[in-house]
Design a protein around this motif. Structure first.
Motif, PDB file in Angstrom:
ATOM      1  N   LEU A   1       7.689  -1.424   4.202  1.00 26.73           N
ATOM      2  CA  LEU A   1       6.573  -1.471   3.258  1.00 26.73           C
ATOM      3  C   LEU A   1       5.295  -1.694   4.066  1.00 26.73           C
ATOM      4  CD1 LEU A   1       8.172  -4.011   0.731  1.00 26.73           C
ATOM      5  CD2 LEU A   1       7.989  -1.527   0.395  1.00 26.73           C
ATOM      6  N   LEU A   2       4.216  -1.033   3.656  1.00 30.62           N
ATOM      7  CA  LEU A   2       2.942  -1.227   4.348  1.00 30.62           C
ATOM      8  C   LEU A   2       2.072  -2.152   3.507  1.00 30.62           C
ATOM      9  CD1 LEU A   2       1.199  -0.307   6.812  1.00 30.62           C
ATOM     10  CD2 LEU A   2       0.161   1.381   5.270  1.00 30.62           C
TER      11      LEU A   2
ATOM     12  N   PRO B   1      -3.600  -3.138   8.317  1.00 32.15           N
ATOM     13  CA  PRO B   1      -2.328  -2.742   7.707  1.00 32.15           C
ATOM     14  C   PRO B   1      -1.156  -3.047   8.650  1.00 32.15           C
ATOM     15  CG  PRO B   1      -3.874  -0.887   7.866  1.00 32.15           C
ATOM     16  CD  PRO B   1      -4.438  -1.980   8.691  1.00 32.15           C
TER      17      PRO B   1
ATOM     18  N   TRP C   1       3.242  -2.848   8.870  1.00 34.75           N
ATOM     19  CA  TRP C   1       4.531  -2.470   8.278  1.00 34.75           C
ATOM     20  C   TRP C   1       5.467  -3.666   8.321  1.00 34.75           C
ATOM     21  CZ3 TRP C   1       5.545   1.759   5.531  1.00 34.75           C
ATOM     22  CH2 TRP C   1       4.688   2.863   5.671  1.00 34.75           C
TER      23      TRP C   1
ATOM     24  N   ARG D   1      11.428  -3.681   4.393  1.00 34.21           N
ATOM     25  CA  ARG D   1      11.510  -3.411   2.958  1.00 34.21           C
ATOM     26  C   ARG D   1      12.386  -4.469   2.287  1.00 34.21           C
ATOM     27  NH1 ARG D   1      11.051   1.691  -0.110  1.00 34.21           N
ATOM     28  NH2 ARG D   1      10.848   0.463  -1.992  1.00 34.21           N
TER      29      ARG D   1
ATOM     30  N   HIS E   1       7.841  -2.131  -4.700  1.00 36.49           N
ATOM     31  CA  HIS E   1       7.393  -0.759  -4.435  1.00 36.49           C
ATOM     32  C   HIS E   1       5.892  -0.732  -4.228  1.00 36.49           C
ATOM     33  CE1 HIS E   1      11.377   0.651  -5.496  1.00 36.49           C
ATOM     34  NE2 HIS E   1      11.327  -0.197  -6.521  1.00 36.49           N
ATOM     35  N   ALA E   2       5.398   0.461  -3.819  1.00 35.69           N
ATOM     36  CA  ALA E   2       3.960   0.639  -3.617  1.00 35.69           C
ATOM     37  C   ALA E   2       3.219   0.211  -4.882  1.00 35.69           C
ATOM     38  CB  ALA E   2       3.647   2.092  -3.275  1.00 35.69           C
TER      39      ALA E   2
ATOM     40  N   LEU F   1       0.824  -1.207   0.000  1.00 35.13           N
ATOM     41  CA  LEU F   1       0.000   0.000   0.000  1.00 35.13           C
ATOM     42  C   LEU F   1       0.860   1.259   0.000  1.00 35.13           C
ATOM     43  CD1 LEU F   1      -2.471  -1.202   2.795  1.00 35.13           C
ATOM     44  CD2 LEU F   1      -2.808  -1.349   0.318  1.00 35.13           C
ATOM     45  N   GLU F   2       1.910   1.220   0.800  1.00 34.50           N
ATOM     46  CA  GLU F   2       2.774   2.397   0.947  1.00 34.50           C
ATOM     47  C   GLU F   2       4.193   1.924   1.138  1.00 34.50           C
ATOM     48  OE1 GLU F   2       1.970   5.350   4.030  1.00 34.50           O
ATOM     49  OE2 GLU F   2      -0.183   4.935   3.737  1.00 34.50           O
ATOM     50  N   GLU F   3       5.139   2.830   0.918  1.00 28.22           N
ATOM     51  CA  GLU F   3       6.526   2.482   1.187  1.00 28.22           C
ATOM     52  C   GLU F   3       7.247   3.675   1.777  1.00 28.22           C
ATOM     53  OE1 GLU F   3       7.358   2.659  -3.514  1.00 28.22           O
ATOM     54  OE2 GLU F   3       9.181   2.273  -2.331  1.00 28.22           O
ATOM     55  N   ASP F   4       8.260   3.392   2.597  1.00 28.61           N
ATOM     56  CA  ASP F   4       9.209   4.444   2.961  1.00 28.61           C
ATOM     57  C   ASP F   4      10.610   3.867   2.808  1.00 28.61           C
ATOM     58  OD1 ASP F   4       9.891   3.017   5.225  1.00 28.61           O
ATOM     59  OD2 ASP F   4       8.729   4.258   6.607  1.00 28.61           O
TER      60      ASP F   4
END
Ligand SMILES: [Zn+2]
Ligand SMILES: [Zn+2]
Length: 340
Positions: free
Chosen positions: A298-299, A308, A310, A313, A318-319, A291-294
């Motif tokens: 990764l979420l 959700p 975390w 990574r 990627h997202a 869903l999301e990344e930083d």
């Protein structure tokens, strides 16, 4: 003047029994039939006694051989052939009718082969609970699975029947006992038990330790009972384990475990008895969407709780991409692409 043979009219050097040598050979029986010995048969396993106990597939073949051994044909007889047919008259009697063809004549015979049933030594030992060795089947990390035990039992069946065919008549399982952490196999012959362990180790990996205890004396000799402690690896390639607090993938198992860190490089071989927790199997990895990344995480949605979560990574994801995860309780383990 040389005498003349009254049978064939030819001149000959010597008349014996009123015939020349050639006529004697043709008319005198070149065949002697002896009474065959009683055939000893084991009522347990069907083995027959021929100087020693041997397993047979086809008792009629043994009887034919017995009959052939009972028929003596003069060595000078010509064009010898023996035909016979068998009829089982009762559970302990065969009637064999046949003929010996020799010197262009038929010499018929009828023989009776008697069967005597008894227990061969290995059957009487087996029924008496005899064993020389105990194979303790255990496992590192956990108890052996039912599938692993089935594989061991299958090896027992295949190996022991092969050994018995080769004359290792004590290659039998006296009993199987289920115990805490595995099974104990009581084996008639220590040699067969050792071969079983070697075979299982080569198929499944693991370790073996041997010990022996004095079980008594027989025929003036000390008799030892041998215990083979067979420990299966408890792990197999594709298992994901926690080793020293870090997730690792099992890439292979023999007498040591070959591990690769799930996140990182290199590999190591560690002893089977190193403490490790099994987290799951690569074959149970499921796919979920990122869903999301930083920078470090990764979420994703937890596939069963749909909340959700975390996760660490992994490279190249990627997202919006799919990510393989292993469910470990309420947590998720992100699986790098190279393992999928
Ligand atoms: Zn003659
Ligand atoms: Zn037998």
């Amino acid at each position: 003047m040389r005498p003349v043979c009254p049978r064939c009219g030819k001149e000959t050097d010597l008349l014996e029994n009123g015939m020349c040598a050639e006529c004697r050979l043709r008319h005198a029986s070149p065949v002697k039939v002896h009474t065959p010995e009683t055939l000893r048969v084991c009522r347990g396993c069907g083995a027959v006694f021929e100087g020693r106990w041997v397993d047979v597939d086809d008792i009629e073949q043994v009887i034919r051989r017995r009959v052939l051994d009972s028929i003596e044909v003069a060595p000078e007889a010509k064009d010898v052939d023996i035909e016979m047919s068998l009829a089982q008259m009762s559970s302990n009697m065969y009637r064999v009718e046949g003929k010996v063809v020799a010197n262009e004549r038929n010499w018929p015979f009828v023989l009776h082969i008697r069967l005597a049933y008894e227990s061969c030594p290995s059957c009487s030992r087996r029924s008496g609970g005899y064993f020389e060795a105990v194979v303790q089947v255990r496992s590192y990390a956990r108890s052996p699975t039912e599938a692993e035990l089935e594989r061991v039992r299958h090896t027992v069946d295949v190996l022991f029947s092969r050994l018995r065919e080769k004359g290792e008549r004590l290659a039998f399982l006296t009993k199987e006992e289920r115990v805490r952490g595995g099974i104990d196999l009581y084996v008639g012959s220590a040699k067969a038990a050792k071969k079983l362990c070697t075979e299982v180790l080569s198929q499944m990996g693991g370790t073996l330790t041997t010990s022996s205890t004095l079980a008594g004396r027989r025929d003036g000799r000390d008799v030892y009972r041998i215990t083979y402690a067979l420990r299966l690896p408890g792990l197999s390639a594709g298992d994901v384990v926690s080793y020293k607090g870090e997730p690792h993938v099992v890439v292979g198992v023999r007498d040591r475990v070959h591990l690769e860190p799930l996140y990182g490089r290199g590999s190591r071989h560690v002893p089977l008895d190193e403490p490790m927790d099994v987290l799951g199997k690569l074959s149970n990895v499921i796919s979920t969407t990122v869903l999301e990344e930083d920078a470090t995480a990764l979420l994703v949605l937890h596939p069963s709780t749909l909340t959700p979560v975390w996760v660490r990574r992994v490279e190249g994801v990627h997202a919006g991409d799919e990510l393989g995860v292993l469910v470990v309780g309420s947590e998720l383990l992100a699986i790098p692409k190279r393992y999928l």
